[in-house]
Design a protein around this motif. Structure first.
Motif, PDB file in Angstrom:
ATOM      1  N   PRO A 231       0.786  -1.288  -0.159  1.00  0.00           N
ATOM      2  CA  PRO A 231       0.101  -0.153   0.039  1.00  0.00           C
ATOM      3  C   PRO A 231       0.915   1.277  -0.007  1.00  0.00           C
ATOM      4  O   PRO A 231       0.456   2.294  -0.582  1.00  0.00           O
ATOM      5  CB  PRO A 231      -0.819   0.060   1.242  1.00  0.00           C
ATOM      6  CG  PRO A 231      -1.021  -1.597   1.531  1.00  0.00           C
ATOM      7  CD  PRO A 231       0.480  -1.994   0.957  1.00  0.00           C
ATOM      8  N   SER A 232       2.097   1.180   0.531  1.00  0.00           N
ATOM      9  CA  SER A 232       3.007   2.600   0.373  1.00  0.00           C
ATOM     10  C   SER A 232       3.338   2.571  -0.912  1.00  0.00           C
ATOM     11  O   SER A 232       3.683   3.986  -1.197  1.00  0.00           O
ATOM     12  CB  SER A 232       4.112   2.123   1.071  1.00  0.00           C
ATOM     13  OG  SER A 232       5.040   1.291   0.897  1.00  0.00           O
ATOM     14  N   SER A 233       3.381   1.834  -1.998  1.00  0.00           N
ATOM     15  CA  SER A 233       3.511   2.134  -3.207  1.00  0.00           C
ATOM     16  C   SER A 233       2.673   1.296  -4.116  1.00  0.00           C
ATOM     17  O   SER A 233       3.121   0.034  -4.730  1.00  0.00           O
ATOM     18  CB  SER A 233       4.908   1.693  -3.872  1.00  0.00           C
ATOM     19  OG  SER A 233       5.411   1.728  -4.915  1.00  0.00           O
ATOM     20  N   PRO A 234       1.534   1.570  -4.452  1.00  0.00           N
ATOM     21  CA  PRO A 234       0.258   0.719  -4.909  1.00  0.00           C
ATOM     22  C   PRO A 234       0.644   0.512  -6.305  1.00  0.00           C
ATOM     23  O   PRO A 234      -0.009  -0.598  -6.744  1.00  0.00           O
ATOM     24  CB  PRO A 234      -0.953   1.665  -4.839  1.00  0.00           C
ATOM     25  CG  PRO A 234      -0.357   3.149  -4.282  1.00  0.00           C
ATOM     26  CD  PRO A 234       0.854   2.813  -3.607  1.00  0.00           C
ATOM     27  N   LEU A 235       1.296   1.171  -7.070  1.00  0.00           N
ATOM     28  CA  LEU A 235       1.382   0.970  -8.413  1.00  0.00           C
ATOM     29  C   LEU A 235       2.658  -0.020  -8.778  1.00  0.00           C
ATOM     30  O   LEU A 235       2.855  -0.501  -9.831  1.00  0.00           O
ATOM     31  CB  LEU A 235       1.464   1.895  -9.237  1.00  0.00           C
ATOM     32  CG  LEU A 235       0.220   2.859  -9.466  1.00  0.00           C
ATOM     33  CD1 LEU A 235       0.404   4.350 -10.113  1.00  0.00           C
ATOM     34  CD2 LEU A 235      -0.952   2.230  -9.809  1.00  0.00           C
TER      35      LEU A 235
ATOM     36  N   TRP B  97      -8.449   1.556  -5.361  1.00  0.00           N
ATOM     37  CA  TRP B  97      -7.685   0.582  -4.612  1.00  0.00           C
ATOM     38  C   TRP B  97      -8.237   0.736  -2.950  1.00  0.00           C
ATOM     39  O   TRP B  97      -8.566   1.613  -2.475  1.00  0.00           O
ATOM     40  CB  TRP B  97      -6.237   0.498  -4.750  1.00  0.00           C
ATOM     41  CG  TRP B  97      -5.552   1.630  -4.522  1.00  0.00           C
ATOM     42  CD1 TRP B  97      -5.544   2.950  -5.196  1.00  0.00           C
ATOM     43  CD2 TRP B  97      -4.738   1.862  -3.366  1.00  0.00           C
ATOM     44  NE1 TRP B  97      -4.781   3.849  -4.392  1.00  0.00           N
ATOM     45  CE2 TRP B  97      -4.254   3.155  -3.246  1.00  0.00           C
ATOM     46  CE3 TRP B  97      -4.389   1.229  -2.132  1.00  0.00           C
ATOM     47  CZ2 TRP B  97      -3.509   3.795  -2.127  1.00  0.00           C
ATOM     48  CZ3 TRP B  97      -3.670   1.550  -1.203  1.00  0.00           C
ATOM     49  CH2 TRP B  97      -3.194   2.983  -1.322  1.00  0.00           C
ATOM     50  N   MET B  98      -7.932  -0.456  -2.278  1.00  0.00           N
ATOM     51  CA  MET B  98      -8.213  -0.359  -1.000  1.00  0.00           C
ATOM     52  C   MET B  98      -6.809  -0.999  -0.262  1.00  0.00           C
ATOM     53  O   MET B  98      -6.200  -1.867  -0.561  1.00  0.00           O
ATOM     54  CB  MET B  98      -9.190  -1.541  -0.380  1.00  0.00           C
ATOM     55  CG  MET B  98     -10.639  -1.065  -1.076  1.00  0.00           C
ATOM     56  SD  MET B  98     -11.877  -2.245  -0.705  1.00  0.00           S
ATOM     57  CE  MET B  98     -12.010  -2.298   0.956  1.00  0.00           C
ATOM     58  N   PRO B  99      -6.458   0.037   0.868  1.00  0.00           N
ATOM     59  CA  PRO B  99      -5.086  -0.228   1.366  1.00  0.00           C
ATOM     60  C   PRO B  99      -5.021  -1.353   2.509  1.00  0.00           C
ATOM     61  O   PRO B  99      -3.780  -1.592   3.028  1.00  0.00           O
ATOM     62  CB  PRO B  99      -4.739   1.169   1.873  1.00  0.00           C
ATOM     63  CG  PRO B  99      -6.079   1.642   2.307  1.00  0.00           C
ATOM     64  CD  PRO B  99      -7.253   1.157   1.385  1.00  0.00           C
ATOM     65  N   THR B 100      -6.048  -2.145   2.459  1.00  0.00           N
ATOM     66  CA  THR B 100      -6.164  -3.238   3.370  1.00  0.00           C
ATOM     67  C   THR B 100      -6.934  -4.338   2.979  1.00  0.00           C
ATOM     68  O   THR B 100      -7.837  -4.242   2.013  1.00  0.00           O
ATOM     69  CB  THR B 100      -7.178  -2.835   4.833  1.00  0.00           C
ATOM     70  OG1 THR B 100      -7.129  -3.861   5.874  1.00  0.00           O
ATOM     71  CG2 THR B 100      -8.459  -2.307   4.354  1.00  0.00           C
ATOM     72  N   GLU B 101      -6.551  -5.698   3.217  1.00  0.00           N
ATOM     73  CA  GLU B 101      -7.316  -6.846   2.956  1.00  0.00           C
ATOM     74  C   GLU B 101      -8.497  -6.950   3.781  1.00  0.00           C
ATOM     75  O   GLU B 101      -9.436  -7.809   3.232  1.00  0.00           O
ATOM     76  CB  GLU B 101      -6.214  -7.922   3.563  1.00  0.00           C
ATOM     77  CG  GLU B 101      -5.219  -8.004   2.784  1.00  0.00           C
ATOM     78  CD  GLU B 101      -4.110  -9.251   2.836  1.00  0.00           C
ATOM     79  OE1 GLU B 101      -4.702 -10.134   3.283  1.00  0.00           O
ATOM     80  OE2 GLU B 101      -3.132  -9.094   2.464  1.00  0.00           O
TER      81      GLU B 101
ATOM     82  N   LEU C 224      -6.660  -5.054 -15.127  1.00  0.00           N
ATOM     83  CA  LEU C 224      -5.659  -4.572 -13.930  1.00  0.00           C
ATOM     84  C   LEU C 224      -4.315  -4.513 -14.646  1.00  0.00           C
ATOM     85  O   LEU C 224      -3.432  -3.490 -14.235  1.00  0.00           O
ATOM     86  CB  LEU C 224      -5.572  -5.959 -13.018  1.00  0.00           C
ATOM     87  CG  LEU C 224      -4.876  -5.633 -11.799  1.00  0.00           C
ATOM     88  CD1 LEU C 224      -5.212  -4.520 -11.003  1.00  0.00           C
ATOM     89  CD2 LEU C 224      -4.629  -6.910 -10.955  1.00  0.00           C
ATOM     90  N   ARG C 225      -4.140  -5.152 -15.793  1.00  0.00           N
ATOM     91  CA  ARG C 225      -2.681  -4.764 -16.330  1.00  0.00           C
ATOM     92  C   ARG C 225      -2.891  -3.281 -16.951  1.00  0.00           C
ATOM     93  O   ARG C 225      -1.897  -2.680 -16.966  1.00  0.00           O
ATOM     94  CB  ARG C 225      -2.515  -5.850 -17.682  1.00  0.00           C
ATOM     95  CG  ARG C 225      -1.931  -7.142 -17.279  1.00  0.00           C
ATOM     96  CD  ARG C 225      -1.520  -7.940 -18.415  1.00  0.00           C
ATOM     97  NE  ARG C 225      -2.740  -8.183 -19.249  1.00  0.00           N
ATOM     98  CZ  ARG C 225      -3.238  -9.395 -18.974  1.00  0.00           C
ATOM     99  NH1 ARG C 225      -3.137 -10.419 -17.863  1.00  0.00           N
ATOM    100  NH2 ARG C 225      -4.274  -9.634 -19.818  1.00  0.00           N
ATOM    101  N   VAL C 226      -3.975  -2.871 -17.413  1.00  0.00           N
ATOM    102  CA  VAL C 226      -4.017  -1.521 -17.792  1.00  0.00           C
ATOM    103  C   VAL C 226      -4.078  -0.432 -16.677  1.00  0.00           C
ATOM    104  O   VAL C 226      -3.238   0.375 -16.787  1.00  0.00           O
ATOM    105  CB  VAL C 226      -5.337  -1.306 -18.808  1.00  0.00           C
ATOM    106  CG1 VAL C 226      -5.590  -0.023 -18.766  1.00  0.00           C
ATOM    107  CG2 VAL C 226      -5.632  -2.068 -19.940  1.00  0.00           C
ATOM    108  N   ARG C 227      -4.649  -0.899 -15.782  1.00  0.00           N
ATOM    109  CA  ARG C 227      -4.444   0.201 -14.644  1.00  0.00           C
ATOM    110  C   ARG C 227      -3.184   0.075 -13.930  1.00  0.00           C
ATOM    111  O   ARG C 227      -2.783   1.438 -13.516  1.00  0.00           O
ATOM    112  CB  ARG C 227      -5.445  -0.528 -13.356  1.00  0.00           C
ATOM    113  CG  ARG C 227      -5.357   0.460 -12.240  1.00  0.00           C
ATOM    114  CD  ARG C 227      -6.182   1.814 -12.549  1.00  0.00           C
ATOM    115  NE  ARG C 227      -5.839   2.874 -11.335  1.00  0.00           N
ATOM    116  CZ  ARG C 227      -4.984   3.558 -11.284  1.00  0.00           C
ATOM    117  NH1 ARG C 227      -3.855   3.642 -12.093  1.00  0.00           N
ATOM    118  NH2 ARG C 227      -4.870   4.535 -10.186  1.00  0.00           N
ATOM    119  N   MET C 228      -2.337  -0.680 -13.899  1.00  0.00           N
ATOM    120  CA  MET C 228      -0.759  -0.798 -13.647  1.00  0.00           C
ATOM    121  C   MET C 228       0.044  -0.234 -14.560  1.00  0.00           C
ATOM    122  O   MET C 228       1.323  -0.103 -14.212  1.00  0.00           O
ATOM    123  CB  MET C 228      -0.559  -2.370 -13.087  1.00  0.00           C
ATOM    124  CG  MET C 228      -1.136  -2.849 -11.951  1.00  0.00           C
ATOM    125  SD  MET C 228      -1.048  -1.956 -10.357  1.00  0.00           S
ATOM    126  CE  MET C 228      -2.603  -1.157 -10.287  1.00  0.00           C
TER     127      MET C 228
END
Length: 169
Positions: A33-37, A115-119, A148-152
């Motif tokens: 979560p500190s580096s979501p991409l 995105w959600m930073p937690t599970e 997801l590939r597009v988003r990343m």
């Protein structure tokens, strides 16, 4: 969507409804979560809906006259999330031919739900269980994995697919 009651199941669509538009929402949980991409360590997981047996993508079939924004709000509301903010980010479009289960063409639009930073996932108010789960990237449905590939940033947006696959050139 598989494993759920089709919104038009009580109607006889007849010849006027030759296709349907499904709007889906990609909600993801990054490995870090500190580096979501950053996908260097691991790819994010995608949110899926489950009834305990089947798992499916969070989405709805658009109702006649319904806007995409309203369809996204229905999905987000059902998930206990906020609807995506403007401008909407279309990640993928998938065309699917008729099948025995869905006897008309389907056009699936996948939008970024953030995105959600937690599970941790919310539980259902009526049964105290979660009907959501995080699915590893490797086992996501093909259309959601492509989104997801597009988003990343791994591929250019939006992806236009045929049955979940990129057309061969």
């Amino acid at each position: 969507m598989a494993g759920t009651e089709h919104p038009f199941s009580s109607l006889n669509p007849g010849p006027l409804l030759a296709s349907e538009v499904c709007v889906t929402l990609l909600v993801w949980c990054p490995a870090d979560p500190s580096s979501p991409l950053d996908v260097g360590r691991a790819w994010p997981r995608g949110l899926q809906v489950t009834n305990g047996v089947d798992t499916d993508t969070p989405g709805v079939v658009m109702q006649p006259g319904e806007s995409v924004r309203a369809a996204l709000a229905r999905i987000a509301g059902a998930l206990g999330l906020h609807a995506p903010a403007e401008p909407l980010n279309l990640l993928a479009v998938d065309q699917r031919p008729p099948t025995r289960e869905v006897p008309r063409d389907q056009f699936v639009l996948v939008f970024d739900g953030g995105w959600m930073p937690t599970e941790a996932l919310p539980v259902c108010g009526s049964c105290d269980e979660s009907h959501l789960r995080w699915e590893p990237y490797e086992t996501l449905p093909p259309t959601m994995a492509e989104a997801l590939r597009v988003r990343m940033g791994a591929v250019d947006p939006p992806s236009v697919l045929w049955q979940g696959e990129r057309p061969r050139e």
